[in-house]
Design a protein around this motif. Structure first.
Motif, mmCIF file in Angstrom:
data_model
loop_
_atom_site.group_PDB
_atom_site.id
_atom_site.type_symbol
_atom_site.label_atom_id
_atom_site.label_comp_id
_atom_site.label_asym_id
_atom_site.label_seq_id
_atom_site.Cartn_x
_atom_site.Cartn_y
_atom_site.Cartn_z
ATOM 1 N N PHE A 19 -1.142 9.708 66.128
ATOM 2 C CA PHE A 19 -1.069 10.297 67.461
ATOM 3 C C PHE A 19 -2.312 9.978 68.278
ATOM 4 O O PHE A 19 -2.240 9.764 69.465
ATOM 5 N N SER A 20 -3.458 9.985 67.640
ATOM 6 C CA SER A 20 -4.707 9.924 68.394
ATOM 7 C C SER A 20 -5.034 8.529 68.914
ATOM 8 O O SER A 20 -5.975 8.371 69.672
ATOM 9 N N ARG A 21 -4.277 7.524 68.537
ATOM 10 C CA ARG A 21 -4.619 6.157 68.933
ATOM 11 C C ARG A 21 -4.514 5.930 70.432
ATOM 12 O O ARG A 21 -5.390 5.346 71.027
ATOM 13 N N GLY A 22 -3.456 6.380 71.080
ATOM 14 C CA GLY A 22 -3.277 6.103 72.500
ATOM 15 C C GLY A 22 -3.651 7.260 73.404
ATOM 16 O O GLY A 22 -3.393 7.215 74.594
ATOM 17 N N LEU A 23 -4.246 8.319 72.860
ATOM 18 C CA LEU A 23 -4.533 9.513 73.646
ATOM 19 C C LEU A 23 -5.990 9.574 74.078
ATOM 20 O O LEU A 23 -6.869 9.018 73.429
ATOM 21 N N GLN A 24 -6.210 10.263 75.185
ATOM 22 C CA GLN A 24 -7.571 10.522 75.643
ATOM 23 C C GLN A 24 -8.038 11.909 75.206
ATOM 24 O O GLN A 24 -9.230 12.133 75.067
ATOM 25 N N PHE A 25 -7.123 12.829 74.985
ATOM 26 C CA PHE A 25 -7.484 14.174 74.563
ATOM 27 C C PHE A 25 -7.893 14.169 73.090
ATOM 28 O O PHE A 25 -7.307 13.449 72.285
ATOM 29 N N PRO A 26 -8.876 14.989 72.710
ATOM 30 C CA PRO A 26 -9.418 14.964 71.345
ATOM 31 C C PRO A 26 -8.511 15.687 70.341
ATOM 32 O O PRO A 26 -8.430 16.914 70.335
ATOM 33 N N VAL A 27 -7.855 14.917 69.493
ATOM 34 C CA VAL A 27 -6.946 15.492 68.495
ATOM 35 C C VAL A 27 -7.723 16.296 67.468
ATOM 36 O O VAL A 27 -7.321 17.400 67.082
ATOM 37 N N GLY A 28 -8.856 15.783 67.031
ATOM 38 C CA GLY A 28 -9.664 16.485 66.031
ATOM 39 C C GLY A 28 -10.169 17.824 66.521
ATOM 40 O O GLY A 28 -10.179 18.815 65.792
ATOM 41 N N ARG A 29 -10.600 17.878 67.771
ATOM 42 C CA ARG A 29 -11.096 19.133 68.333
ATOM 43 C C ARG A 29 -9.973 20.148 68.465
ATOM 44 O O ARG A 29 -10.148 21.335 68.193
ATOM 45 N N ILE A 30 -8.794 19.683 68.871
ATOM 46 C CA ILE A 30 -7.654 20.594 68.995
ATOM 47 C C ILE A 30 -7.265 21.140 67.622
ATOM 48 O O ILE A 30 -6.971 22.326 67.465
ATOM 49 N N LEU A 33 -9.833 23.771 66.666
ATOM 50 C CA LEU A 33 -9.649 25.011 67.415
ATOM 51 C C LEU A 33 -8.394 25.770 66.975
ATOM 52 O O LEU A 33 -8.387 27.005 66.954
ATOM 53 N N LEU A 34 -7.346 25.042 66.629
ATOM 54 C CA LEU A 34 -6.137 25.714 66.136
ATOM 55 C C LEU A 34 -6.423 26.459 64.833
ATOM 56 O O LEU A 34 -5.923 27.563 64.606
ATOM 57 N N ARG A 35 -7.222 25.834 63.962
ATOM 58 C CA ARG A 35 -7.561 26.492 62.698
ATOM 59 C C ARG A 35 -8.524 27.652 62.917
ATOM 60 O O ARG A 35 -8.376 28.728 62.334
ATOM 61 N N VAL A 40 -2.167 30.674 63.906
ATOM 62 C CA VAL A 40 -1.219 30.720 62.797
ATOM 63 C C VAL A 40 -2.004 30.533 61.500
ATOM 64 O O VAL A 40 -3.156 30.129 61.502
ATOM 65 N N GLU A 41 -1.328 30.842 60.379
ATOM 66 C CA GLU A 41 -2.006 30.728 59.088
ATOM 67 C C GLU A 41 -2.184 29.270 58.675
ATOM 68 O O GLU A 41 -3.229 28.894 58.156
ATOM 69 N N ARG A 42 -1.173 28.457 58.941
ATOM 70 C CA ARG A 42 -1.230 27.048 58.543
ATOM 71 C C ARG A 42 -0.922 26.164 59.744
ATOM 72 O O ARG A 42 -0.075 26.491 60.567
ATOM 73 N N VAL A 43 -1.615 25.023 59.829
ATOM 74 C CA VAL A 43 -1.421 24.081 60.926
ATOM 75 C C VAL A 43 -0.953 22.763 60.319
ATOM 76 O O VAL A 43 -1.613 22.200 59.451
ATOM 77 N N GLY A 44 0.201 22.278 60.786
ATOM 78 C CA GLY A 44 0.730 21.021 60.289
ATOM 79 C C GLY A 44 -0.116 19.834 60.727
ATOM 80 O O GLY A 44 -0.901 19.918 61.671
#
Length: 132
Positions: A19-30, A33-35, A40-44
């Motif tokens: 997913f993160s290859r063509g995106l400008q938004f930070p997947v790792g940071r999201i 933050l979700l964790r 939720v208890e678990r994040v896919g």
């Protein structure tokens, strides 16, 4: 605990996915933050990438409409007023962001129909009689 840190022996998979290859938004940071925020208890594994793609699409849509509003006002710089005009004039964005207050953005120009001057028939007849 044989030096495994605070994860208790469970190694976390790296979140950088396709997913993160063509995106400008930070997947790792999201993902972090979700964790961290305990939504939720678990994040896919695909959830942060999908959320980043959705957020990026919405931002691109808002910025495109705000750019059009700034061009209509003959300005080259985006100001909060242009964001307000973009969101309030788009039906779908207004559904999502209808309750959001944007600082320094003002309100949409609207005049109540009752306050507009009424067109009278006598004025219309006077104009036609002068032309004759």
């Amino acid at each position: 605990m044989l030096g495994r840190g605070k994860q208790g022996g469970k190694a976390r998979a790296k979140v950088k996915s396709r997913f993160s290859r063509g995106l400008q938004f930070p997947v790792g940071r999201i993902y972090r933050l979700l964790r961290k925020r305990s939504y939720v208890e678990r994040v896919g594994a695909g959830a942060p990438g999908y959320l980043a793609a959705v957020l990026e699409y919405i931002m691109a849509e808002i910025l495109q409409l705000a750019g059009n509003a700034s061009r209509d006002n003959k300005k080259t710089r985006l100001i909060p007023r242009h964001l307000q005009l973009a969101i309030r004039n788009d039906e779908e964005l207004y559904k999502v962001l209808g309750g959001v207050t944007i600082a320094q953005a003002g309100v949409l120009p609207k005049i109540q129909p009752a306050l507009l001057p009424k067109k009278t028939e006598s004025h219309h007849h006077k104009v036609q009689s002068k032309q004759s």
